[in-house]
Design a protein around this motif. Structure first.
Motif, short mmCIF file in Angstrom:
data_model
loop_
_atom_site.label_atom_id
_atom_site.label_comp_id
_atom_site.label_asym_id
_atom_site.label_seq_id
_atom_site.Cartn_x
_atom_site.Cartn_y
_atom_site.Cartn_z
N THR A 124 0.73 -1.30 -0.22
CA THR A 124 0.04 0.00 0.03
C THR A 124 1.01 1.29 -0.12
OG1 THR A 124 -1.83 1.05 1.11
CG2 THR A 124 -0.17 0.23 2.55
N THR A 125 0.39 2.38 0.09
CA THR A 125 0.87 3.60 0.11
C THR A 125 1.01 4.26 1.46
OG1 THR A 125 -1.01 4.95 -0.50
CG2 THR A 125 0.09 3.86 -2.22
N GLY A 126 2.04 5.30 1.79
CA GLY A 126 1.76 5.98 3.09
C GLY A 126 0.70 6.67 3.37
N ARG A 127 -0.15 7.26 2.29
CA ARG A 127 -1.23 8.12 2.25
C ARG A 127 -2.32 7.19 2.95
NH1 ARG A 127 -5.56 8.71 -0.85
NH2 ARG A 127 -4.76 7.27 -2.53
N ALA A 161 3.79 -3.91 3.21
CA ALA A 161 4.96 -3.04 2.30
C ALA A 161 4.39 -1.58 2.10
CB ALA A 161 5.14 -3.90 1.15
N VAL A 162 5.15 -0.62 2.39
CA VAL A 162 4.60 0.82 2.16
C VAL A 162 5.33 1.59 1.17
CG1 VAL A 162 4.01 2.89 3.23
CG2 VAL A 162 3.79 0.78 4.44
N MET A 163 5.05 1.87 0.13
CA MET A 163 5.58 2.68 -0.88
C MET A 163 4.83 3.98 -1.14
SD MET A 163 5.59 -0.53 -3.54
CE MET A 163 6.87 -0.12 -4.70
N LEU A 164 5.99 4.81 -1.80
CA LEU A 164 5.37 6.31 -2.17
C LEU A 164 4.95 7.05 -0.95
CD1 LEU A 164 3.21 5.33 -5.10
CD2 LEU A 164 5.40 5.94 -5.10
N ASP A 165 5.82 7.02 0.25
CA ASP A 165 5.57 7.63 1.53
C ASP A 165 6.47 8.82 1.73
OD1 ASP A 165 4.78 8.29 3.79
OD2 ASP A 165 5.23 6.54 4.99
N GLY A 166 6.28 9.94 1.05
CA GLY A 166 7.06 11.03 1.44
C GLY A 166 7.21 11.60 2.77
N GLU A 167 5.98 11.00 3.64
CA GLU A 167 5.87 11.64 5.10
C GLU A 167 6.29 10.76 6.19
OE1 GLU A 167 1.74 12.97 5.02
OE2 GLU A 167 2.28 14.34 3.21
N CYS A 168 6.69 9.56 6.09
CA CYS A 168 7.09 8.59 6.91
C CYS A 168 5.86 8.27 7.64
CB CYS A 168 8.35 9.03 7.75
SG CYS A 168 9.90 9.23 6.86
N SER A 169 4.72 7.88 7.05
CA SER A 169 3.48 7.74 7.72
C SER A 169 3.47 6.59 8.76
CB SER A 169 2.35 7.52 6.80
OG SER A 169 2.44 8.39 5.88
N PHE A 170 4.67 5.97 8.84
CA PHE A 170 4.52 5.03 9.97
C PHE A 170 4.47 5.58 11.26
CE2 PHE A 170 9.02 5.65 8.51
CZ PHE A 170 9.58 6.39 9.77
N GLN A 171 4.75 7.07 11.52
CA GLN A 171 4.73 7.72 12.95
C GLN A 171 3.17 7.87 13.33
OE1 GLN A 171 7.44 11.47 12.46
NE2 GLN A 171 7.12 11.13 10.52
N THR A 172 2.24 7.54 12.33
CA THR A 172 0.90 7.65 12.88
C THR A 172 0.49 6.50 13.41
OG1 THR A 172 0.00 6.92 10.76
CG2 THR A 172 0.52 9.26 10.67
N LEU A 173 1.19 5.42 13.32
CA LEU A 173 0.93 4.00 14.12
C LEU A 173 1.03 4.11 15.47
CD1 LEU A 173 2.10 1.74 11.31
CD2 LEU A 173 -0.40 2.29 11.85
N GLU A 174 0.57 3.07 16.19
CA GLU A 174 1.07 2.70 17.68
C GLU A 174 2.37 2.09 17.33
OE1 GLU A 174 0.05 3.68 20.43
OE2 GLU A 174 -1.55 4.70 19.88
N MET A 175 3.52 2.91 17.47
CA MET A 175 4.69 2.37 16.83
C MET A 175 5.44 1.28 17.68
SD MET A 175 7.03 5.58 15.41
CE MET A 175 7.25 6.50 16.94
N ALA A 176 5.27 1.09 19.19
CA ALA A 176 5.56 0.12 19.83
C ALA A 176 4.84 -1.28 19.32
CB ALA A 176 5.11 0.27 21.31
N ASP A 177 4.13 -1.70 18.31
CA ASP A 177 3.46 -2.51 18.15
C ASP A 177 4.08 -3.03 16.83
OD1 ASP A 177 1.70 -2.36 20.12
OD2 ASP A 177 0.10 -1.79 18.77
N TYR A 178 5.26 -2.64 16.22
CA TYR A 178 5.57 -2.85 15.00
C TYR A 178 7.16 -2.85 14.89
CZ TYR A 178 0.81 -1.61 13.72
OH TYR A 178 -0.38 -1.43 13.72
N ASP A 179 7.77 -4.02 14.04
CA ASP A 179 9.11 -3.73 13.59
C ASP A 179 8.96 -3.32 12.10
OD1 ASP A 179 10.10 -5.19 15.88
OD2 ASP A 179 9.35 -6.95 15.25
#
Length: 248
Positions: free
Chosen positions: A160-163, A178-196
């Motif tokens: 998918t995309t960052g948007r 898998a995240v493509m086309l993400d100029g904003e590092c959208s992983f920051q919007t997730l509960e980061m402690a839950d992910y690698d």
């Protein structure tokens, strides 16, 4: 009438070009190369290097400028109008070489995965006979660089995309995304402690940068590394894979 071949050339490493792709380059009468501004001039240069590497007598090259995409009237409408404008640039470049009947474009990655060249080709008039030569995708290059499989046993993954990550959150039922086309590092919007995360920029190229680890541990490193790399090169292509941790 002309034939159009979309040739996947991988992620910037000339060794990614397949034997089939190299032959298609040699067979072309005209290869169209986009120009995206001075900061991205090396993207055109890499295409030129590939052409020189696989041909003894290079075909004609037609350059075209990529128009700017509008972002003031909705994402999908902006992209649709942008594709119309790019198709017009293709037509103009082709018309400037009336003797060319076998036209080719060198497509970053693969023309069938998160690339719009087939949608743009469908806008050409008259419609050419279009052929696709597959290439190595950024996703393949990323998982190979980290030496990991993209799938877990019996589990689905999502590309998918960052948007969409930003607007919709984690896709239900996916164990990896898998995240493509993400100029904003959208992983920051997730509960980061839950992910690698497994992140890479310029994957497959000599400039390749890789970072992996627990998302909260490496998120800031990715942000800083990405910003510096973009400033150093004037452009960046990056991709990342997220895995949701299993709650026991």
């Amino acid at each position: 009438m002309f034939d159009l071949t979309l040739i996947g050339i991988g992620t910037g490493n000339p060794d990614h070009v397949t034997i089939q792709g190299a032959q298609a380059i040699r067979d072309a009468d005209l290869i169209l190369i986009p120009r995206k501004g001075e900061n991205k001039a090396d993207l055109a240069g890499l295409r030129e290097e590939i052409i020189t590497a696989v041909t003894e007598t290079p075909p004609q090259i037609g350059y075209f400028d990529i128009p700017k995409r509008r972002a003031d009237d909705g994402y999908l409408r902006g992209v649709d109008e942008w594709h119309d404008a790019i198709a017009l640039r293709w037509q103009e470049a082709i018309s400037a070489h009336p003797g060319a009947h076998r036209i080719a474009l060198l497509i970053w990655g693969d023309p069938s995965l998160y690339d719009s060249s087939l949608r743009i080709a469908a806008r050409l008039d008259p419609q050419p006979k279009t052929r696709v030569i597959p290439g190595i995708t950024a996703l393949q290059a990323l998982t190979a660089a980290h030496a990991i499989p993209i799938n877990d046993l019996g589990a689905p993954y999502v590309v998918t995309t960052g948007r969409r990550i930003r607007d919709e959150g984690w896709p239900e039922s996916a164990s990896k995304v898998a995240v493509m086309l993400d100029g904003e590092c959208s992983f920051q919007t997730l509960e980061m402690a839950d992910y690698d995360i497994w992140w890479g920029a310029y994957v497959g190229m000599k400039e390749e940068i890789l970072i992996k680890g627990s998302l909260p541990d490496v998120a800031q490193q990715i942000l800083e590394t990405r910003a510096k790399a973009r400033a150093d090169h004037g452009w960046i292509m990056d991709i990342y894979l997220l895995q949701k941790r299993t709650v026991l």
